[in-house]
Design a protein around this motif. Structure first.
Motif, short mmCIF file in Angstrom:
data_model
loop_
_atom_site.label_atom_id
_atom_site.label_comp_id
_atom_site.label_asym_id
_atom_site.label_seq_id
_atom_site.Cartn_x
_atom_site.Cartn_y
_atom_site.Cartn_z
N THR A 70 0.84 -1.20 0.00
CA THR A 70 0.00 0.00 0.00
C THR A 70 0.87 1.25 0.00
O THR A 70 2.10 1.17 0.19
CB THR A 70 -0.91 0.02 1.24
OG1 THR A 70 -0.08 0.14 2.41
CG2 THR A 70 -1.78 -1.23 1.32
N THR A 71 0.26 2.39 -0.15
CA THR A 71 0.96 3.67 -0.10
C THR A 71 1.72 3.82 1.22
O THR A 71 2.83 4.35 1.25
CB THR A 71 -0.04 4.83 -0.25
OG1 THR A 71 -0.76 4.63 -1.46
CG2 THR A 71 0.65 6.17 -0.27
N GLU A 72 1.13 3.32 2.30
CA GLU A 72 1.76 3.42 3.62
C GLU A 72 2.86 2.36 3.83
O GLU A 72 3.55 2.40 4.84
CB GLU A 72 0.71 3.26 4.73
CG GLU A 72 -0.36 4.32 4.74
CD GLU A 72 -1.50 4.03 3.76
OE1 GLU A 72 -2.24 4.97 3.45
OE2 GLU A 72 -1.63 2.88 3.30
N GLY A 73 2.99 1.41 2.91
CA GLY A 73 4.04 0.40 3.01
C GLY A 73 3.60 -0.92 3.60
O GLY A 73 4.45 -1.76 3.92
N ASP A 74 2.30 -1.12 3.76
CA ASP A 74 1.80 -2.38 4.31
C ASP A 74 1.55 -3.38 3.19
O ASP A 74 1.03 -3.02 2.13
CB ASP A 74 0.50 -2.15 5.09
CG ASP A 74 0.70 -1.25 6.29
OD1 ASP A 74 1.80 -1.26 6.86
OD2 ASP A 74 -0.24 -0.52 6.64
N PRO A 75 1.87 -4.66 3.42
CA PRO A 75 1.67 -5.66 2.36
C PRO A 75 0.24 -6.21 2.33
O PRO A 75 -0.38 -6.42 3.36
CB PRO A 75 2.65 -6.77 2.74
CG PRO A 75 2.72 -6.69 4.23
CD PRO A 75 2.59 -5.22 4.56
N ILE A 76 -0.25 -6.41 1.13
CA ILE A 76 -1.46 -7.18 0.87
C ILE A 76 -0.95 -8.49 0.28
O ILE A 76 -0.30 -8.49 -0.76
CB ILE A 76 -2.39 -6.48 -0.14
CG1 ILE A 76 -2.71 -5.05 0.29
CG2 ILE A 76 -3.64 -7.31 -0.38
CD1 ILE A 76 -3.50 -4.92 1.56
N HIS A 77 -1.20 -9.60 0.97
CA HIS A 77 -0.68 -10.90 0.55
C HIS A 77 -1.70 -11.58 -0.37
O HIS A 77 -2.88 -11.68 -0.02
CB HIS A 77 -0.42 -11.79 1.76
CG HIS A 77 0.43 -11.16 2.80
ND1 HIS A 77 1.78 -10.93 2.63
CD2 HIS A 77 0.12 -10.68 4.04
CE1 HIS A 77 2.27 -10.37 3.71
NE2 HIS A 77 1.29 -10.19 4.57
N CYS A 78 -1.23 -12.03 -1.52
CA CYS A 78 -2.10 -12.72 -2.48
C CYS A 78 -1.49 -14.06 -2.85
O CYS A 78 -0.27 -14.18 -3.01
CB CYS A 78 -2.27 -11.88 -3.74
SG CYS A 78 -2.97 -10.25 -3.43
N THR A 79 -2.34 -15.05 -3.00
CA THR A 79 -1.93 -16.36 -3.48
C THR A 79 -2.86 -16.74 -4.62
O THR A 79 -4.08 -16.77 -4.43
CB THR A 79 -2.01 -17.43 -2.37
OG1 THR A 79 -1.17 -17.03 -1.30
CG2 THR A 79 -1.58 -18.79 -2.88
N LEU A 80 -2.28 -17.01 -5.77
CA LEU A 80 -3.05 -17.44 -6.94
C LEU A 80 -2.72 -18.90 -7.20
O LEU A 80 -1.54 -19.26 -7.30
CB LEU A 80 -2.72 -16.59 -8.16
CG LEU A 80 -3.44 -16.95 -9.45
CD1 LEU A 80 -4.95 -16.84 -9.30
CD2 LEU A 80 -2.94 -16.07 -10.59
N GLU A 81 -3.75 -19.74 -7.27
CA GLU A 81 -3.57 -21.16 -7.54
C GLU A 81 -4.37 -21.55 -8.78
O GLU A 81 -5.46 -21.02 -9.00
CB GLU A 81 -4.05 -22.01 -6.37
CG GLU A 81 -3.24 -21.81 -5.12
CD GLU A 81 -3.76 -22.61 -3.94
OE1 GLU A 81 -2.95 -22.86 -3.02
OE2 GLU A 81 -4.95 -22.98 -3.91
N TYR A 82 -3.81 -22.47 -9.53
CA TYR A 82 -4.53 -23.07 -10.65
C TYR A 82 -4.61 -24.56 -10.40
O TYR A 82 -3.58 -25.21 -10.19
CB TYR A 82 -3.83 -22.80 -11.98
CG TYR A 82 -4.49 -23.50 -13.14
CD1 TYR A 82 -5.69 -23.02 -13.66
CD2 TYR A 82 -3.94 -24.65 -13.69
CE1 TYR A 82 -6.33 -23.67 -14.70
CE2 TYR A 82 -4.57 -25.30 -14.74
CZ TYR A 82 -5.76 -24.81 -15.24
OH TYR A 82 -6.38 -25.46 -16.27
N ASP A 83 -5.82 -25.10 -10.40
CA ASP A 83 -6.04 -26.53 -10.21
C ASP A 83 -6.24 -27.16 -11.58
O ASP A 83 -7.25 -26.92 -12.25
CB ASP A 83 -7.27 -26.75 -9.34
CG ASP A 83 -7.49 -28.21 -8.99
OD1 ASP A 83 -7.22 -29.08 -9.85
OD2 ASP A 83 -7.93 -28.48 -7.86
#
Length: 140
Positions: A70-83
């Protein structure tokens, strides 16, 4: 009595082996495409997105982790999976480390990916699409 228990355990073992081999039970084995970080204008390991979609193209079940800051430096954690067995995508978005946002974990299931628009499509949450971070991926 012991022979029957042994025979029963053997049958259960064969049934589980059959179910895993023919897709009735998920094995949880995913190819790891690595982790990417999008820190404002800096990208760390950006090639992992292309690796993820190369593995999809090869018919593998694959997982790619990425953090967007984010602008403030906080992480947004994402996980993308393909089955590969179900031919579906699942993205998990974890905002619990965003001190200025609303902490949540959202899981979205999608049936496709548009190379032209670089977004997941036919998703189960409005508006039905999920744009992805990073450079646009080109099909091979």
């Amino acid at each position: 009595m012991m022979k029957w228990k042994g025979f029963l355990l053997l049958l259960i073992g064969f049934a589980l082996l059959y179910a895993v081999q023919y897709g009735n039970i998920a094995t949880g084995s995913y190819v790891d495409a690595g982790k990417t970080e999008y820190i404002h204008t800096k990208v760390v390991n950006g090639e992992n997105k292309q690796r993820f979609f190369s593995e999809v193209h090869n018919g593998s079940s694959v997982r790619w982790n990425y953090d967007v800051y984010t602008t403030e430096g906080d992480p947004i954690h994402c996980t993308l999976e393909y089955d590969a067995n179900r031919h579906e995508y699942q993205i998990t978005i974890d905002t619990r480390d965003d001190k200025f946002g609303h902490p949540s974990v959202t899981v979205i299931n999608c049936k496709g990916y548009s190379y032209e628009e670089d977004q997941l499509t036919s998703c189960d949450q409005p508006p039905g699409i999920v744009p992805l971070e990073g450079e646009t991926v080109h099909p091979k």
